[in-house]
Scaffold this motif. Sequence first.
Motif, PDB file in Angstrom:
ATOM      1  N   TRP A  76     -49.836 101.775  24.030  1.00 39.12           N
ATOM      2  CA  TRP A  76     -49.180 102.855  25.088  1.00 39.12           C
ATOM      3  C   TRP A  76     -47.697 103.033  24.686  1.00 39.12           C
ATOM      4  O   TRP A  76     -46.977 102.242  24.320  1.00 39.12           O
ATOM      5  N   GLN A  77     -47.629 104.395  24.778  1.00 34.42           N
ATOM      6  CA  GLN A  77     -46.088 104.910  24.504  1.00 34.42           C
ATOM      7  C   GLN A  77     -45.495 105.376  25.945  1.00 34.42           C
ATOM      8  O   GLN A  77     -46.112 105.998  26.714  1.00 34.42           O
ATOM      9  N   LEU A  78     -44.264 104.747  26.014  1.00 35.49           N
ATOM     10  CA  LEU A  78     -43.609 105.047  27.588  1.00 35.49           C
ATOM     11  C   LEU A  78     -42.931 106.350  27.460  1.00 35.49           C
ATOM     12  O   LEU A  78     -42.403 106.615  26.416  1.00 35.49           O
ATOM     13  N   THR A  96     -46.838 108.265  33.386  1.00 36.61           N
ATOM     14  CA  THR A  96     -45.685 107.302  33.188  1.00 36.61           C
ATOM     15  C   THR A  96     -46.037 106.820  31.599  1.00 36.61           C
ATOM     16  O   THR A  96     -44.961 106.272  30.762  1.00 36.61           O
ATOM     17  N   ALA A  97     -46.950 106.975  30.750  1.00 34.74           N
ATOM     18  CA  ALA A  97     -47.403 106.579  29.655  1.00 34.74           C
ATOM     19  C   ALA A  97     -48.140 107.244  29.107  1.00 34.74           C
ATOM     20  O   ALA A  97     -49.333 107.807  29.798  1.00 34.74           O
TER      21      ALA A  97
END
Length: 88
Positions: free
Chosen positions: A12-14, A59-60
């Motif tokens: 996951w990328q924030l 958010t991600a």
Amino acid sequence: MSTDDNTEQIQWQLLPKLPDADTTVLVFIPADNDPVWIGFFDGAEWLNVEGQAFKHPVTAWADFPAGPVSARPVDTACPDAQGPHRSA
């Protein structure tokens, strides 16, 4: 990828990191009853696959997993390939 060819880990990328514009990804929306959706960032806002804006903030995001190795097609046009791989 793990030692089991049918197991992958999603990274996951924030935010504020963003995917390339118009690339379809998994999105995480913690305020939604179902927090994981498919969507894309069009350069200005997050949209679902039907082109509608999400009601709550993303958010991600994460790239899609490649899928199980055993189910991927073998690219016979690439004889030097080391096993199955996806064509771009």
